[in-house]
Design a protein around this motif. Structure first.
Motif, mmCIF file in Angstrom:
data_model
loop_
_atom_site.group_PDB
_atom_site.id
_atom_site.type_symbol
_atom_site.label_atom_id
_atom_site.label_comp_id
_atom_site.label_asym_id
_atom_site.label_seq_id
_atom_site.Cartn_x
_atom_site.Cartn_y
_atom_site.Cartn_z
ATOM 1 N N PRO A 1 0.662 -1.098 -0.206
ATOM 2 C CA PRO A 1 -0.117 -0.214 0.061
ATOM 3 C C PRO A 1 0.895 1.250 0.292
ATOM 4 O O PRO A 1 2.274 1.304 0.708
ATOM 5 N N PRO A 2 0.114 2.501 -0.657
ATOM 6 C CA PRO A 2 1.190 3.972 -0.577
ATOM 7 C C PRO A 2 1.698 3.706 1.131
ATOM 8 O O PRO A 2 1.416 3.615 1.297
ATOM 9 N N ALA A 3 2.600 5.240 0.444
ATOM 10 C CA ALA A 3 3.088 4.752 1.744
ATOM 11 C C ALA A 3 2.532 6.228 3.055
ATOM 12 O O ALA A 3 1.935 7.047 2.029
ATOM 13 N N GLN A 4 1.992 6.603 4.261
ATOM 14 C CA GLN A 4 1.856 7.426 4.287
ATOM 15 C C GLN A 4 2.088 8.546 4.638
ATOM 16 O O GLN A 4 2.797 8.835 5.152
ATOM 17 N N THR A 5 1.526 9.896 3.955
ATOM 18 C CA THR A 5 1.860 10.991 3.966
ATOM 19 C C THR A 5 2.380 11.521 5.475
ATOM 20 O O THR A 5 1.164 10.989 6.787
ATOM 21 N N LEU A 6 2.641 13.003 5.523
ATOM 22 C CA LEU A 6 2.967 13.280 6.704
ATOM 23 C C LEU A 6 1.786 13.820 6.945
ATOM 24 O O LEU A 6 1.007 13.612 8.167
ATOM 25 N N ALA A 7 0.821 14.578 6.243
ATOM 26 C CA ALA A 7 -0.599 15.211 7.202
ATOM 27 C C ALA A 7 -1.853 13.948 6.894
ATOM 28 O O ALA A 7 -3.016 14.404 8.397
ATOM 29 N N GLN A 8 -0.857 12.479 6.484
ATOM 30 C CA GLN A 8 -1.801 11.852 7.385
ATOM 31 C C GLN A 8 -1.446 11.432 8.551
ATOM 32 O O GLN A 8 -2.143 11.261 9.142
ATOM 33 N N ALA A 9 -0.326 11.239 8.391
ATOM 34 C CA ALA A 9 0.180 10.787 9.967
ATOM 35 C C ALA A 9 -0.223 11.442 11.026
ATOM 36 O O ALA A 9 -0.675 11.253 12.165
ATOM 37 N N GLN A 10 -0.169 13.173 10.221
ATOM 38 C CA GLN A 10 -0.587 13.750 11.588
ATOM 39 C C GLN A 10 -1.896 13.670 11.942
ATOM 40 O O GLN A 10 -2.836 14.174 13.073
ATOM 41 N N ALA A 11 -2.632 13.590 11.167
ATOM 42 C CA ALA A 11 -3.875 13.555 11.358
ATOM 43 C C ALA A 11 -4.755 12.428 12.127
ATOM 44 O O ALA A 11 -5.486 12.634 12.773
ATOM 45 N N VAL A 12 -3.932 10.986 12.141
ATOM 46 C CA VAL A 12 -4.615 9.754 12.898
ATOM 47 C C VAL A 12 -3.513 10.500 13.800
ATOM 48 O O VAL A 12 -4.638 10.026 15.048
ATOM 49 N N GLN A 13 -2.618 10.945 14.431
ATOM 50 C CA GLN A 13 -2.225 10.848 15.505
ATOM 51 C C GLN A 13 -2.712 12.118 16.392
ATOM 52 O O GLN A 13 -2.959 11.941 17.732
ATOM 53 N N ILE A 14 -3.395 13.090 15.363
ATOM 54 C CA ILE A 14 -4.019 13.824 16.572
ATOM 55 C C ILE A 14 -5.708 13.642 16.684
ATOM 56 O O ILE A 14 -5.835 13.846 17.644
ATOM 57 N N ALA A 15 -6.279 12.591 16.185
ATOM 58 C CA ALA A 15 -7.078 11.436 16.914
ATOM 59 C C ALA A 15 -6.934 11.196 17.924
ATOM 60 O O ALA A 15 -7.725 10.165 18.992
ATOM 61 N N LYS B 1 -2.807 18.016 25.844
ATOM 62 C CA LYS B 1 -2.538 17.845 24.391
ATOM 63 C C LYS B 1 -2.622 18.971 24.225
ATOM 64 O O LYS B 1 -1.887 18.813 23.007
ATOM 65 N N THR B 2 -2.813 19.983 24.054
ATOM 66 C CA THR B 2 -2.364 21.051 23.370
ATOM 67 C C THR B 2 -0.633 21.236 22.795
ATOM 68 O O THR B 2 -0.223 21.495 21.363
ATOM 69 N N GLY B 3 -0.554 20.826 23.700
ATOM 70 C CA GLY B 3 1.336 20.733 23.403
ATOM 71 C C GLY B 3 1.577 19.277 22.668
ATOM 72 O O GLY B 3 2.807 19.438 21.679
ATOM 73 N N LEU B 4 1.376 17.891 22.093
ATOM 74 C CA LEU B 4 1.860 17.462 22.040
ATOM 75 C C LEU B 4 0.593 17.448 20.074
ATOM 76 O O LEU B 4 1.595 16.591 20.056
ATOM 77 N N THR C 1 8.493 16.862 11.679
ATOM 78 C CA THR C 1 8.634 16.962 9.497
ATOM 79 C C THR C 1 9.171 15.190 8.928
ATOM 80 O O THR C 1 9.200 15.256 7.771
ATOM 81 N N THR C 2 8.478 13.851 10.197
ATOM 82 C CA THR C 2 8.843 12.663 9.304
ATOM 83 C C THR C 2 7.325 12.177 10.175
ATOM 84 O O THR C 2 6.864 12.233 10.772
ATOM 85 N N VAL C 3 7.064 11.277 9.267
ATOM 86 C CA VAL C 3 6.041 10.034 9.908
ATOM 87 C C VAL C 3 6.465 9.638 10.678
ATOM 88 O O VAL C 3 5.370 9.362 11.639
ATOM 89 N N GLY C 4 7.306 8.909 11.236
ATOM 90 C CA GLY C 4 8.531 8.226 12.315
ATOM 91 C C GLY C 4 7.956 9.282 13.555
ATOM 92 O O GLY C 4 7.558 9.051 14.914
ATOM 93 N N ALA C 5 8.520 10.567 13.250
ATOM 94 C CA ALA C 5 8.167 11.012 14.116
ATOM 95 C C ALA C 5 7.426 12.061 15.026
ATOM 96 O O ALA C 5 6.489 11.776 16.125
ATOM 97 N N VAL C 6 6.369 11.886 13.787
ATOM 98 C CA VAL C 6 4.378 12.164 14.420
ATOM 99 C C VAL C 6 4.343 11.291 15.252
ATOM 100 O O VAL C 6 3.452 11.385 16.072
ATOM 101 N N GLN C 7 4.186 9.587 14.542
ATOM 102 C CA GLN C 7 4.241 8.415 15.388
ATOM 103 C C GLN C 7 4.798 8.024 16.481
ATOM 104 O O GLN C 7 4.548 7.649 17.121
ATOM 105 N N ALA C 8 5.702 8.796 16.479
ATOM 106 C CA ALA C 8 6.274 8.761 18.472
ATOM 107 C C ALA C 8 5.865 9.195 19.498
ATOM 108 O O ALA C 8 6.212 9.513 20.454
ATOM 109 N N ILE C 9 4.982 10.446 18.950
ATOM 110 C CA ILE C 9 4.816 11.321 19.642
ATOM 111 C C ILE C 9 2.948 10.632 20.508
ATOM 112 O O ILE C 9 1.919 10.682 19.506
ATOM 113 N N VAL C 10 3.405 10.755 20.993
ATOM 114 C CA VAL C 10 2.208 9.818 21.926
ATOM 115 C C VAL C 10 1.637 10.268 23.312
ATOM 116 O O VAL C 10 2.215 11.060 24.297
#
Length: 177
Positions: free
Chosen positions: A62-76, A155-158, A166-175
């Motif tokens: 499957p196509p790699a997740q874009t940065l914007a998609q990863a950010q939307a998922v992580q924010i949710a 929540k605001t800080g995260l 700036t990368t999908v990996g960096a986004v996914q590391a924020i929990v």
């Protein structure tokens, strides 16, 4: 016997992987589509697309997740964790009180009156009656508000970190931890 690896195809997708040294045509209903992937590299995984043309199968990740998609998922995910955090029980006056949405709503309605009758009580998380004055009831509301504010700040800080990543990996590391 040699073990072979198979991918089950349904609707143009790999939906299952299976390894066997037996005859796969004798193991499953003939309507199921199993493709031998033993020699393919990289080996297809569940979720990959599968296409057959001229008798040959091709597979694509499957196509790699874009940065914007990863950010939307992580924010949710952060929003969900925030909602959970603001509904955790609070400790006040030596007792633990529920702080779920229903309790918050009833507390807000109780404060509108501006006073409480003599002998007024609030139930703690174990359903024990805790007698309170109006000032103490305001203190319970303050304890909940303190919890909400801490969770909101987190929540605001995260979310700011997620938007700044700036990368999908960096986004996914924020929990929420």
């Amino acid at each position: 016997m040699i073990t072979k690896n198979y991918a089950r195809i349904d609707g143009g997708l790999v939906v299952e992987l299976f390894s066997t040294s037996g005859d796969i045509t004798q193991m499953f209903h003939p309507s199921l589509i199993w493709v031998d992937i033993t020699t393919l590299s990289p080996a297809p995984q569940a979720g990959w697309s599968a296409n057959q043309a001229a008798g040959a199968w091709t597979f694509a990740a499957p196509p790699a997740q874009t940065l914007a998609q990863a950010q939307a998922v992580q924010i949710a995910l952060i929003e969900g964790a925030y909602q959970n955090a603001i509904q955790q029980p609070v400790t006040y006056m030596g007792a633990t009180f529920q702080a779920d949405a229903s309790s918050q709503n009833v507390l807000a309605k109780s404060l509108v009156a501006g006073s409480v009758p003599s002998g007024f009580f609030w139930l703690d998380a174990s359903n024990n009656q805790v007698v309170m004055t109006f000032t103490q009831l305001q203190g319970l509301a303050s304890a909940m508000l303190t919890q909400w504010q801490a969770a909101f700040a987190k929540k605001t800080g995260l979310k700011q970190q997620i938007r700044g990543a700036t990368t999908v990996g960096a986004v996914q590391a924020i929990v929420w931890a």
